[in-house]
Scaffold this motif. Sequence first.
Motif, PDB file in Angstrom:
ATOM      1  N   CYS A 169       2.180  -1.125  21.101  1.00 18.47           N
ATOM      2  CA  CYS A 169       0.892  -0.537  20.746  1.00 18.47           C
ATOM      3  C   CYS A 169      -0.037  -1.677  20.346  1.00 18.47           C
ATOM      4  N   ASP A 170      -1.110  -1.833  21.068  1.00 22.08           N
ATOM      5  CA  ASP A 170      -2.032  -2.934  20.817  1.00 22.08           C
ATOM      6  C   ASP A 170      -2.584  -2.871  19.400  1.00 22.08           C
ATOM      7  N   SER A 171      -2.375  -3.935  18.642  1.00 15.14           N
ATOM      8  CA  SER A 171      -2.951  -4.156  17.305  1.00 15.14           C
ATOM      9  C   SER A 171      -2.252  -3.432  16.170  1.00 15.14           C
ATOM     10  N   VAL A 172      -1.379  -2.479  16.432  1.00 12.78           N
ATOM     11  CA  VAL A 172      -0.689  -1.761  15.359  1.00 12.78           C
ATOM     12  C   VAL A 172       0.818  -1.782  15.639  1.00 12.78           C
ATOM     13  N   ARG A 173       1.559  -2.244  14.652  1.00 13.31           N
ATOM     14  CA  ARG A 173       3.024  -2.300  14.796  1.00 13.31           C
ATOM     15  C   ARG A 173       3.737  -1.494  13.719  1.00 13.31           C
ATOM     16  N   LYS A 174       3.170  -1.463  12.526  1.00 11.62           N
ATOM     17  CA  LYS A 174       3.893  -0.875  11.399  1.00 11.62           C
ATOM     18  C   LYS A 174       2.926  -0.249  10.410  1.00 11.62           C
ATOM     19  N   LEU A 175       3.256   0.935   9.925  1.00  9.03           N
ATOM     20  CA  LEU A 175       2.478   1.628   8.899  1.00  9.03           C
ATOM     21  C   LEU A 175       3.407   2.001   7.755  1.00  9.03           C
ATOM     22  N   VAL A 176       3.020   1.670   6.535  1.00  8.63           N
ATOM     23  CA  VAL A 176       3.805   2.035   5.357  1.00  8.63           C
ATOM     24  C   VAL A 176       2.864   2.650   4.329  1.00  8.63           C
ATOM     25  N   ARG A 177       3.284   3.758   3.732  1.00  4.54           N
ATOM     26  CA  ARG A 177       2.456   4.439   2.749  1.00  4.54           C
ATOM     27  C   ARG A 177       3.017   4.264   1.343  1.00  4.54           C
ATOM     28  N   TYR A 178       2.092   4.088   0.391  1.00  9.28           N
ATOM     29  CA  TYR A 178       2.464   3.903  -1.016  1.00  9.28           C
ATOM     30  C   TYR A 178       1.575   4.768  -1.895  1.00  9.28           C
ATOM     31  N   GLN A 179       2.140   5.208  -2.998  1.00  5.17           N
ATOM     32  CA  GLN A 179       1.372   5.888  -4.033  1.00  5.17           C
ATOM     33  C   GLN A 179       0.926   4.834  -5.040  1.00  5.17           C
ATOM     34  N   LEU A 180      -0.373   4.518  -5.038  1.00  9.18           N
ATOM     35  CA  LEU A 180      -0.910   3.484  -5.912  1.00  9.18           C
ATOM     36  C   LEU A 180      -1.608   4.104  -7.111  1.00  9.18           C
ATOM     37  N   GLY A 181      -1.447   3.451  -8.252  1.00  6.85           N
ATOM     38  CA  GLY A 181      -2.225   3.834  -9.411  1.00  6.85           C
ATOM     39  C   GLY A 181      -3.503   3.019  -9.462  1.00  6.85           C
ATOM     40  N   ALA A 182      -4.428   3.428 -10.297  1.00  7.06           N
ATOM     41  CA  ALA A 182      -5.638   2.640 -10.492  1.00  7.06           C
ATOM     42  C   ALA A 182      -5.268   1.337 -11.197  1.00  7.06           C
ATOM     43  N   GLY A 183      -5.906   0.240 -10.791  1.00  5.81           N
ATOM     44  CA  GLY A 183      -5.618  -1.038 -11.421  1.00  5.81           C
ATOM     45  C   GLY A 183      -5.254  -2.111 -10.416  1.00  5.81           C
ATOM     46  N   GLU A 184      -4.640  -3.189 -10.900  1.00 13.10           N
ATOM     47  CA  GLU A 184      -4.339  -4.348 -10.055  1.00 13.10           C
ATOM     48  C   GLU A 184      -3.089  -4.115  -9.208  1.00 13.10           C
ATOM     49  N   VAL A 185      -3.123  -4.680  -7.988  1.00 13.37           N
ATOM     50  CA  VAL A 185      -2.006  -4.561  -7.046  1.00 13.37           C
ATOM     51  C   VAL A 185      -1.732  -5.924  -6.422  1.00 13.37           C
ATOM     52  N   LEU A 186      -0.466  -6.250  -6.300  1.00 15.85           N
ATOM     53  CA  LEU A 186      -0.033  -7.443  -5.581  1.00 15.85           C
ATOM     54  C   LEU A 186       0.570  -7.002  -4.252  1.00 15.85           C
ATOM     55  N   LEU A 187       0.035  -7.537  -3.163  1.00 18.64           N
ATOM     56  CA  LEU A 187       0.528  -7.225  -1.818  1.00 18.64           C
ATOM     57  C   LEU A 187       1.173  -8.471  -1.226  1.00 18.64           C
ATOM     58  N   GLN A 188       2.449  -8.363  -0.863  1.00 19.17           N
ATOM     59  CA  GLN A 188       3.173  -9.473  -0.271  1.00 19.17           C
ATOM     60  C   GLN A 188       3.629  -9.115   1.138  1.00 19.17           C
ATOM     61  N   ILE A 189       3.485 -10.063   2.055  1.00 25.07           N
ATOM     62  CA  ILE A 189       3.932  -9.902   3.431  1.00 25.07           C
ATOM     63  C   ILE A 189       4.936 -11.021   3.717  1.00 25.07           C
ATOM     64  N   SER A 190       6.058 -10.692   4.311  1.00 26.96           N
ATOM     65  CA  SER A 190       7.062 -11.707   4.627  1.00 26.96           C
ATOM     66  C   SER A 190       7.787 -11.338   5.922  1.00 26.96           C
ATOM     67  N   GLY A 191       8.584 -12.286   6.408  1.00 30.38           N
ATOM     68  CA  GLY A 191       9.364 -12.035   7.619  1.00 30.38           C
ATOM     69  C   GLY A 191       8.544 -11.985   8.889  1.00 30.38           C
ATOM     70  N   VAL A 192       7.369 -12.619   8.891  1.00 30.12           N
ATOM     71  CA  VAL A 192       6.466 -12.593  10.050  1.00 30.12           C
ATOM     72  C   VAL A 192       6.736 -13.826  10.918  1.00 30.12           C
ATOM     73  N   THR A 193       6.711 -13.645  12.232  1.00 30.22           N
ATOM     74  CA  THR A 193       7.019 -14.758  13.136  1.00 30.22           C
ATOM     75  C   THR A 193       5.826 -15.674  13.366  1.00 30.22           C
ATOM     76  N   ALA A 194       4.590 -15.196  13.109  1.00 26.56           N
ATOM     77  CA  ALA A 194       3.379 -16.006  13.284  1.00 26.56           C
ATOM     78  C   ALA A 194       2.840 -16.415  11.918  1.00 26.56           C
ATOM     79  N   ASP A 195       1.869 -17.337  11.914  1.00 32.60           N
ATOM     80  CA  ASP A 195       1.348 -17.831  10.635  1.00 32.60           C
ATOM     81  C   ASP A 195       0.137 -17.042  10.136  1.00 32.60           C
ATOM     82  N   THR A 196      -0.171 -15.926  10.765  1.00 34.68           N
ATOM     83  CA  THR A 196      -1.261 -15.053  10.314  1.00 34.68           C
ATOM     84  C   THR A 196      -0.828 -13.602  10.443  1.00 34.68           C
ATOM     85  N   ALA A 197      -1.117 -12.812   9.411  1.00 39.16           N
ATOM     86  CA  ALA A 197      -0.825 -11.375   9.445  1.00 39.16           C
ATOM     87  C   ALA A 197      -2.134 -10.606   9.350  1.00 39.16           C
TER      88      ALA A 197
END
Length: 205
Positions: A169-197
Amino acid sequence: MAARGRKPAPPSGTGVPTNCYSAALRAERWSLAMPIARARWGAIALILAVLCPFAASAAEPSGCGAFEWPIDRERALLTAEPASLASGAELQALPATALALKLRPATDAALPAPPERAPAPDRYAGFVRIKQVAKAGTYTIALSSAGWIDVVQDGRTLKPTGFSGATDCDSVRKLVRYQLGAGEVLLQISGVTADTAHIAILSVD
């Protein structure tokens, strides 16, 4: 050594399914226990190790219509011009556009929180801090390529409330849903084969 009665797990980051790894390991043990059949079982172990990952990949859904929910909004963002960010950047609020997050080699990524799935050393990883999620609710995080997502809020790694992925699927590979609260969030991406996500974050509510 694996505990008795527990199935051995493949080395982290190999992508080899547990059942395939177990079969290959059993074949290897047979080859050591039975010298006469060593060559035969060694060949079987090699074939299993090579073919099983391809079989697992082939079983994944394929095409943009194979996702569990509509991806029109996510795809629109991920095919538009993204905002470029270096790993470790801070955003004051959730982005209105997709992000092109510049990653670093996994061994040099300095992720603030240990990933729930340890990345292979030859992969890339990175993170971004979002200082303020204005409204609590369910959010979709979309990736344009395969990778592992960790979302940390209030010092704990959140568990996904939904997941969907598809190949071809062009441009979309993975979708993940989370229940977020109001406030600060840290988003981490790992295990990627290229140097840009490429990442898009959208409210479901």
